[in-house]
Design a protein around this motif. Structure first.
Motif, PDB file in Angstrom:
ATOM      1  N   ARG A  69       0.908  -1.037   0.061  1.00 51.98           N
ATOM      2  CA  ARG A  69       0.013  -0.189   0.095  1.00 51.98           C
ATOM      3  C   ARG A  69       1.024   1.286   0.070  1.00 51.98           C
ATOM      4  O   ARG A  69       1.939   1.360   0.697  1.00 51.98           O
ATOM      5  N   ARG A  70       0.423   2.260  -0.817  1.00 55.97           N
ATOM      6  CA  ARG A  70       1.350   3.490  -0.992  1.00 55.97           C
ATOM      7  C   ARG A  70       0.292   4.754  -0.821  1.00 55.97           C
ATOM      8  O   ARG A  70      -0.631   4.514  -1.349  1.00 55.97           O
ATOM      9  N   ARG A  71       0.761   5.809  -0.256  1.00 57.40           N
ATOM     10  CA  ARG A  71       0.147   6.953  -0.278  1.00 57.40           C
ATOM     11  C   ARG A  71       0.938   7.752  -1.372  1.00 57.40           C
ATOM     12  O   ARG A  71       1.810   7.754  -1.840  1.00 57.40           O
ATOM     13  N   TYR A  72       0.158   8.974  -1.594  1.00 60.32           N
ATOM     14  CA  TYR A  72       0.601  10.205  -2.513  1.00 60.32           C
ATOM     15  C   TYR A  72       1.936  10.130  -2.365  1.00 60.32           C
ATOM     16  O   TYR A  72       2.733  10.376  -3.325  1.00 60.32           O
ATOM     17  N   GLN A  73       2.467  10.781  -1.155  1.00 64.41           N
ATOM     18  CA  GLN A  73       3.751  11.271  -1.040  1.00 64.41           C
ATOM     19  C   GLN A  73       4.859  10.158  -1.337  1.00 64.41           C
ATOM     20  O   GLN A  73       6.094  10.345  -1.605  1.00 64.41           O
ATOM     21  N   ASP A  74       4.474   8.932  -1.361  1.00 63.36           N
ATOM     22  CA  ASP A  74       5.381   7.643  -1.887  1.00 63.36           C
ATOM     23  C   ASP A  74       5.712   7.867  -3.397  1.00 63.36           C
ATOM     24  O   ASP A  74       6.795   7.630  -3.643  1.00 63.36           O
ATOM     25  N   PHE A  75       4.608   8.203  -4.005  1.00 68.22           N
ATOM     26  CA  PHE A  75       4.830   8.176  -5.569  1.00 68.22           C
ATOM     27  C   PHE A  75       5.563   9.339  -5.537  1.00 68.22           C
ATOM     28  O   PHE A  75       6.274   9.554  -6.602  1.00 68.22           O
ATOM     29  N   LEU A  76       5.340  10.521  -4.856  1.00 65.18           N
ATOM     30  CA  LEU A  76       6.136  11.771  -5.239  1.00 65.18           C
ATOM     31  C   LEU A  76       7.579  11.428  -4.761  1.00 65.18           C
ATOM     32  O   LEU A  76       8.695  12.062  -5.785  1.00 65.18           O
ATOM     33  N   TRP A  77       8.111  10.660  -3.795  1.00 63.64           N
ATOM     34  CA  TRP A  77       9.327  10.207  -3.623  1.00 63.64           C
ATOM     35  C   TRP A  77       9.962   9.735  -4.935  1.00 63.64           C
ATOM     36  O   TRP A  77      11.079  10.089  -5.211  1.00 63.64           O
ATOM     37  N   LEU A  78       9.083   8.618  -5.254  1.00 68.49           N
ATOM     38  CA  LEU A  78       9.668   7.865  -6.327  1.00 68.49           C
ATOM     39  C   LEU A  78       9.950   8.574  -7.685  1.00 68.49           C
ATOM     40  O   LEU A  78      10.994   8.454  -7.916  1.00 68.49           O
ATOM     41  N   LYS A  79       9.117   9.493  -8.109  1.00 67.60           N
ATOM     42  CA  LYS A  79       9.525  10.388  -8.861  1.00 67.60           C
ATOM     43  C   LYS A  79      10.660  11.245  -8.815  1.00 67.60           C
ATOM     44  O   LYS A  79      11.439  11.395  -9.877  1.00 67.60           O
ATOM     45  N   GLY A  80      10.789  11.663  -7.655  1.00 65.24           N
ATOM     46  CA  GLY A  80      11.911  12.506  -7.258  1.00 65.24           C
ATOM     47  C   GLY A  80      13.397  11.798  -7.422  1.00 65.24           C
ATOM     48  O   GLY A  80      14.400  12.225  -7.738  1.00 65.24           O
ATOM     49  N   LYS A  81      13.173  10.754  -7.013  1.00 61.31           N
ATOM     50  CA  LYS A  81      14.621   9.805  -6.946  1.00 61.31           C
ATOM     51  C   LYS A  81      14.890   9.435  -8.374  1.00 61.31           C
ATOM     52  O   LYS A  81      16.014   9.357  -8.874  1.00 61.31           O
ATOM     53  N   LEU A  82      13.885   9.239  -9.400  1.00 64.84           N
ATOM     54  CA  LEU A  82      14.251   8.852 -10.513  1.00 64.84           C
ATOM     55  C   LEU A  82      14.696  10.201 -11.333  1.00 64.84           C
ATOM     56  O   LEU A  82      15.524   9.971 -12.154  1.00 64.84           O
ATOM     57  N   GLU A  83      14.073  11.169 -11.078  1.00 66.85           N
ATOM     58  CA  GLU A  83      14.678  12.360 -11.625  1.00 66.85           C
ATOM     59  C   GLU A  83      16.047  12.934 -11.133  1.00 66.85           C
ATOM     60  O   GLU A  83      16.852  13.315 -12.073  1.00 66.85           O
ATOM     61  N   ASP A  84      16.311  12.668 -10.061  1.00 71.71           N
ATOM     62  CA  ASP A  84      17.621  12.750  -9.648  1.00 71.71           C
ATOM     63  C   ASP A  84      18.694  11.915  -9.963  1.00 71.71           C
ATOM     64  O   ASP A  84      19.834  12.520 -10.549  1.00 71.71           O
ATOM     65  N   ALA A  85      18.398  10.643 -10.269  1.00 73.05           N
ATOM     66  CA  ALA A  85      19.333   9.715 -10.870  1.00 73.05           C
ATOM     67  C   ALA A  85      19.242   9.776 -12.304  1.00 73.05           C
ATOM     68  O   ALA A  85      20.484   9.402 -12.953  1.00 73.05           O
ATOM     69  N   HIS A  86      18.222  10.196 -12.884  1.00 69.98           N
ATOM     70  CA  HIS A  86      18.314  10.301 -14.504  1.00 69.98           C
ATOM     71  C   HIS A  86      17.710  11.655 -14.938  1.00 69.98           C
ATOM     72  O   HIS A  86      16.606  11.753 -15.285  1.00 69.98           O
ATOM     73  N   SER A  87      18.494  12.836 -14.680  1.00 68.06           N
ATOM     74  CA  SER A  87      17.987  13.964 -15.067  1.00 68.06           C
ATOM     75  C   SER A  87      17.564  14.518 -16.361  1.00 68.06           C
ATOM     76  O   SER A  87      16.566  15.275 -16.572  1.00 68.06           O
ATOM     77  N   THR A  88      17.890  13.746 -17.202  1.00 66.79           N
ATOM     78  CA  THR A  88      17.423  13.927 -18.746  1.00 66.79           C
ATOM     79  C   THR A  88      16.658  12.899 -19.255  1.00 66.79           C
ATOM     80  O   THR A  88      16.315  12.807 -20.519  1.00 66.79           O
ATOM     81  N   LEU A  89      16.242  11.975 -18.485  1.00 65.60           N
ATOM     82  CA  LEU A  89      15.013  11.185 -18.855  1.00 65.60           C
ATOM     83  C   LEU A  89      13.863  11.656 -18.760  1.00 65.60           C
ATOM     84  O   LEU A  89      13.544  12.310 -17.443  1.00 65.60           O
ATOM     85  N   ILE A  90      12.708  11.352 -19.375  1.00 66.17           N
ATOM     86  CA  ILE A  90      11.446  11.943 -19.197  1.00 66.17           C
ATOM     87  C   ILE A  90      10.655  10.796 -18.187  1.00 66.17           C
ATOM     88  O   ILE A  90      10.009   9.964 -18.771  1.00 66.17           O
ATOM     89  N   VAL A  91      10.526  11.547 -16.895  1.00 64.81           N
ATOM     90  CA  VAL A  91       9.523  10.627 -15.932  1.00 64.81           C
ATOM     91  C   VAL A  91       8.122  11.122 -16.192  1.00 64.81           C
ATOM     92  O   VAL A  91       7.943  12.262 -15.926  1.00 64.81           O
ATOM     93  N   HIS A  92       7.128  10.290 -16.277  1.00 63.49           N
ATOM     94  CA  HIS A  92       5.781  10.774 -16.639  1.00 63.49           C
ATOM     95  C   HIS A  92       5.343  11.567 -15.318  1.00 63.49           C
ATOM     96  O   HIS A  92       5.856  11.345 -14.217  1.00 63.49           O
ATOM     97  N   PRO A  93       4.613  12.623 -15.372  1.00 58.23           N
ATOM     98  CA  PRO A  93       4.106  13.409 -14.307  1.00 58.23           C
ATOM     99  C   PRO A  93       3.061  12.651 -13.475  1.00 58.23           C
ATOM    100  O   PRO A  93       2.386  11.840 -13.845  1.00 58.23           O
TER     101      PRO A  93
END
Length: 366
Positions: A69-93
């Protein structure tokens, strides 16, 4: 050249799109479902969690199925981590955290369902990505229990480290890039144009839906008036009841049409409004990497000491620029294919529904 085998009707074209999607799904090795939202009330806050079900054949996972089970802030954390690690890949909003439009209640059933669908799409976009789907953070998000995820989050870079990265990004942004490759200037111009057009479509479509809903509410009040009138006009009773019946049937068809617009076209248009902002951020991050590389090169030309250390740093930055450029170019083509497929499907489905609506309404009136 015209292809005689190309589907010609809206319905057949939509079916063709679905068929192509089914073919692509044969090669997938990770399937994710976001469902079953639950409300949680604590002494501090009220929030919603969603069940995330994963089925996979990937060897890096210990099991083939997971349920967390995940809450919205967990999804937000994942998005941030992916953008930090892959700054020029397009992470879906992700969908926005709050919806101001009409002061919609955050725990309203429609809002929760709309968010659930968006979160489902977010995770499946990552699952379909050849690089992002291999992220350790993504694997932990899908498989770790809540307390394990909390522990894992604490292992990230400290506050001072993040502050340093932010300061460098701001400095590079202020400095600006001097020799941006023409292909990225072309992408930036395309994104700006796309953003303006999709933003206008989004606003107009939402306004149409709002006006259609208001029209529908008035129409629902309109029909019963004829029914009441028929009770006091014997000679016109049959005709008045006929008008009332026609309006009632039109109400039903209009309600379906508005529902289709709200569920099919509006979410896709708004999703790509958010995508446009994501693309702008990716392009800024690419420029920042190049700006840092250019600044170090300028420093090397004027610096007389520590040249070897600076040269080594420049070599690493050059590799980073090349990787960033290649990553963005690869993702750009993938994003365009996805965008065109999504919008094509939504437009065709809406056109087909509109034709069906007007044919039914015309038939009922006649």
């Amino acid at each position: 050249m015209f292809n005689a085998s190309m589907p010609t009707s809206p319905g057949s074209m939509v079916n063709q799109c679905k068929f192509e999607e089914d073919e692509e799904s044969d090669s997938k090795d990770i399937f994710i479902t976001v469902d079953n939202p639950e409300s949680h009330v604590t002494a501090i806050e009220t929030f919603i969690t969603y069940r995330v079900l994963t089925k996979t054949t990937r060897s890096e996972f210990d099991n083939s199925e997971y349920e967390v089970r995940r809450r919205y802030q967990d999804f937000l954390w994942l998005k941030g981590k992916l953008e930090d690690a892959h700054s020029t890949l397009i992470v879906h909003p992700l969908p926005e955290k709050f919806v101001v439009k009409g002061m919609v209640e955050r725990f309203n059933g429609d809002f929760i369902e709309t968010r659930r669908k968006a979160l489902h799409k977010f995770l499946n976009r990552i699952a379909d990505h050849p690089i992002l789907s291999c992220s350790e953070d993504f694997k932990v998000f899908l498989s770790a229990q809540a307390w394990e995820l909390t522990t894992y989050k604490k292992q990230g870079p400290g506050f001072l480290s993040r502050m340093g990265e932010t300061v460098r990004a701001v400095a590079n942004s202020v400095r600006g890039v001097k020799n941006r490759p023409e292909e990225f200037t072309a992408i930036q111009e395309y994104v700006e144009d796309f953003s303006n057009k999709i933003g206008s479509l989004d606003k107009v479509t939402q306004r149409i839906v709002k006006e259609q809903k208001e029209y529908l509410e008035e129409l629902k009040e309109y029909g019963p008036t004829y029914t009441l009138w028929s009770g006091s006009e014997e000679e016109l009773a049959e005709q008045l009841k006929g008008v009332a019946g026609c309006i009632e049937r039109c109400c039903k068809e209009t309600e379906e049409q508005v529902g289709h617009l709200s569920d099919t076209l509006v979410p896709v248009l708004h999703e790509y409004v958010l995508c446009a902002e994501t693309l702008k951020a990716v392009l800024r991050r690419r420029d920042n990497i190049q700006a840092e590389f250019e600044a170090k090169n300028e420093a090397l030309a004027t610096k007389k000491v520590d040249r070897d250390a600076l040269k080594e740093e420049i070599d690493k930055l050059e590799d980073r620029v090349e990787w960033a450029n290649n990553a963005l170019k690869g993702d750009w083509g993938r994003w365009q294919r996805s965008m065109r497929g999504d919008l094509k499907s939504a437009f065709l489905s809406t056109a087909e529904k509109n034709v069906d609506y007007y044919e039914k309404v015309r038939y009922k009136i006649l």
